[in-house]
Scaffold this active site. Sequence first.
Site, PDB file in Angstrom:
ATOM      1  N   ASP A 132      11.645  69.482 -99.939  1.00  0.00           N
ATOM      2  CA  ASP A 132      10.880  69.345-101.064  1.00  0.00           C
ATOM      3  C   ASP A 132      10.155  70.531-101.541  1.00  0.00           C
ATOM      4  O   ASP A 132       9.248  71.218-100.622  1.00  0.00           O
ATOM      5  CB  ASP A 132       9.503  68.206-101.046  1.00  0.00           C
TER       6      ASP A 132
ATOM      7  N   ASN B   8       5.925  58.321-101.908  1.00  0.00           N
ATOM      8  CA  ASN B   8       6.213  59.555-102.143  1.00  0.00           C
ATOM      9  C   ASN B   8       5.465  60.745-101.433  1.00  0.00           C
ATOM     10  O   ASN B   8       4.123  60.568-101.500  1.00  0.00           O
ATOM     11  CB  ASN B   8       5.905  59.988-103.575  1.00  0.00           C
ATOM     12  N   GLU B   9       6.054  61.639-100.603  1.00  0.00           N
ATOM     13  CA  GLU B   9       5.506  62.644-100.138  1.00  0.00           C
ATOM     14  C   GLU B   9       4.243  62.304 -99.111  1.00  0.00           C
ATOM     15  O   GLU B   9       3.075  63.273 -99.085  1.00  0.00           O
ATOM     16  CB  GLU B   9       5.100  63.988-101.255  1.00  0.00           C
ATOM     17  N   ILE B  10       4.146  61.340 -98.792  1.00  0.00           N
ATOM     18  CA  ILE B  10       2.763  60.917 -97.799  1.00  0.00           C
ATOM     19  C   ILE B  10       2.927  61.531 -96.232  1.00  0.00           C
ATOM     20  O   ILE B  10       2.129  62.072 -95.968  1.00  0.00           O
ATOM     21  CB  ILE B  10       2.983  59.261 -97.311  1.00  0.00           C
TER      22      ILE B  10
ATOM     23  N   ASP C   8       0.969  60.254-102.916  1.00  0.00           N
ATOM     24  CA  ASP C   8       0.285  61.389-102.842  1.00  0.00           C
ATOM     25  C   ASP C   8      -0.992  61.095-102.440  1.00  0.00           C
ATOM     26  O   ASP C   8      -2.020  61.568-103.248  1.00  0.00           O
ATOM     27  CB  ASP C   8       0.402  62.357-103.991  1.00  0.00           C
TER      28      ASP C   8
END
Length: 940
Positions: free
Chosen positions: A558, A475-477, A438
Amino acid sequence: MHFHGIATQAVLASNITTGSGRHVSLSDVKWTLSSSALNSTVPASLPSQAHLDLLNAGVIDDPYYGLNEIDLQWIAQANWTYTSDPIPDLLEEYESTWLVFEGLDTFATVTFCGHNIASTNNQFRQYAFDVSSALKECTGGPVVRIDFASAPNTVDAIAADPKTPVWPVQLTAQLPNRWLMRKQQSDFGWDWGPAFAPCGPWKPAYVVQLEKTAPIHVLNTDLDIYRQGNINHLPPDQKQPWVVNASIDFIGRLPAEPRLLIEIKELETGDVLASQISDSVTLIGTSITGVTTLKDASPKLWWPSSLGAQNLYNVTITVFNKTEEVARITKRTGFRTIFLNQRNITATQLSQGIAPGANWHFEVNGKEFYAKGSNFIPPDTFWPRVTKQKMTRLLDAVVAGNQNMLRIWSSGAYLPDFIYDLADERGILLWSEFQFSDSMYPVDEDFLDNVAQEVVYNVRRVNHHPSLALWAGGNEIESLMLPLTREADPDNYPKYLAEYEKLYISLILPLVYENTRSISYSPSSTTEGYLSVNLSAPVPMTERYENDEPGAYYGDTDYYNYDTTVSFDYSIYPVGRFANEFGFHSMPSLQTWQQVADPEDLYFNSTTVVIHNRHYTSEGYGRIENSSRGMAEMTLGVERYYPIPDNPDSVANFSAWCLATQLFQADFYKSQIQFYRRGSGMPERQLGSLYWQLEDIWQGPTWAGIEYDGRWKVLHYVARDVYQPIIVSPFWNYTTGDLEIYVTADLWESAAGTVNLKWLNLSGEQIIDNAGTPTEIPFTVGAINTTKVYSTNIHDLNLPDTRASILTLSLSSQANLPNAAVKTSLTHENHFTPSFPKDLELVNPGLELSYDAHSGIFTVEAKSGVSLYTWLDYPAGLVGYFTENAFLLVPGQKKKVQFVVQDGPKDQDWEWQSEVTVRSLWDQKSSTFLYALRVATGRP
């Protein structure tokens, strides 16, 4: 997530290493901890962290208790020094002397014998320092001193440097600038945990002295097992022989003409599968590699839980030359292929009704399977106190919960080998990630070199574990940070996109491919997949990024939605190939709150409770305005769908509210899991459900299904139920009244059976003519598939009162479990009410609970009405779980349940069984539960 018992001959450790010379564990040496902020010196340990040593010395209280996180922030702002006593018996005549640190957290300066040896800035790297000359110049006893700088102050200073890059969007929890350090990112706070920012020698350390003859010590080993010809992003050919590639990283000097012997023994029997001298040996720097092909051997395969047996082998790698053995290391491993299929949908798949786009699912040993599981976060802020016993309990709960995969979220820390060992034994696949989350990250040469060392070390370290399922870049980049960055600064977005590709694709991807051929790589946890791979290109993987093609599906999903008005509207759930995150937060139990809160703070919006809630986060310590929003979301979820607790006893009411938030959470997850599993037979061909999150880092409101001390929330019981191999599920459109019943299975063969449907009123009496619904429906469901067995509209049924009616669903089938030779009886029960629980005209179920000490069985019976959410609870002082819980109980039915004790009780004379309680939805508004609550919690 973003901010808003094995055989006695088993090798229990991942490796056994032998080599020449001496090995002195620094854990056996006395240590002290000091700081100018402390004005005194206290005894310390290694491995440890400053908070833990201060706690053990009685300087501070439990960091998790009450508001202690706020009161103890001075520790993170201070610099700390660890100093050893003189290390005995170190001899100068050895060829070389090395200081080896398995982990230093994080900004550290190492001094040995008064000599400045090195400075470190990466929590995730192993460091080995040659201190031979320093030892020879030592005037007194050899002393190790490690000075740790405050991580928050260090990164703030880096951020203040005009040369430090600035990005248009960065996500901060409590402490800023976490992206400038290679340290556990959640140490600076997250929306489920505190911001203690600890420091210290968090992993073991030792001194190694090497002899003049064959001086070598093994630091790390990369054992890669794959099918011949395998390439990471392509499906392995299961007909090809196994290849065993063994590589050893060492310090010291190898003798001339080294060779490698690779011996493989079956763990259970000790039978030798193969013993071969490597055909060729490669020596590059301080790494020696040998490879052998098992052309005539057929090892037993390793399978994930519920898909087959976890067959394990010991692989012993011996380095030798013509005259002597130089080193030997044993790794426990398994033979399996694991592949993340992101390839385009084929013509054959299209002909089967699968929508166009690309696959996104896992295949083990050439077989696609449905991944069922959750997301793993750090189980404690302070890793040195994470024990094997605690992780054994947790992973046993994973298997008991019918889960076969955990996503090891970044950014916590790379898991220690013993957790992978436990997963190997239990068949739990571990989707692993590099520690980026993030944020956008620097891409300067120093940062990239630091990351490269981190990546290579950890990929090689854990590669032998058959539980390892994937490496993801972070994560979620791709799914979160890139869109946010483009929105904030569209003109410079190409620059930031290039930085993303430089780190995750141009740097990390080749390093993964160079060190393993058995594991797939995805640049981000949530992604649309790739268009092409060209390993000779500067950017070797071309990502698809955002997909806008109507009717096509790419990548994994997600999903978080805190608008509770639509929580059970499954038409808004994401449709994709794989769900890697979804969820909603809930309160932990009263027993857990009692671990960290004073009695006067046991109410819903007390300062302690609100401070322990980090959804939503606020920068700094002690701010609650954003946290209050998260508390309100839980409140609204309860008020919209469940009876509102209204007990005159404040603690009983608090307990009821805690349970109510768990009911909402569990039902929300159940709704989504059933939807995603149904997707296995829909055009999206959805093959994975990993909810957020498995467990807690501390005591507070979070998305966890298992509380900090191991107590199961309602969620873990409910997820276990809907993660069974074959389930029956109702899908209700509460706007139109349409009701559909589906049977879903993740078996590898088709299954047949029946579903029994029975409409009851809430007194437990059957409704006349079953309300116009058939009582029994036969079904056949395909392999990893779903089938609709019944559909109707509630308005067309003969229901006397939708607020006083319930449909019970009971499935029975005979089917073959994966890799099983005989059929197994499979059952599943579910239910549906045509009104939300808060609107039901509940009847007192008249619950009775008894216990048979001889059999260890609790029996629950409803005497006078339907018991919804029948909830068994056990007292504080032990850890375990019930074999069934949160179940429906109708009059005349006796439910027999056992309790599996995982830890405790410490008092063997304590008859804790007498303090087990039972309640239901009826009790949520009732004061009848007060007495039982007092017994369970020890209140007067």
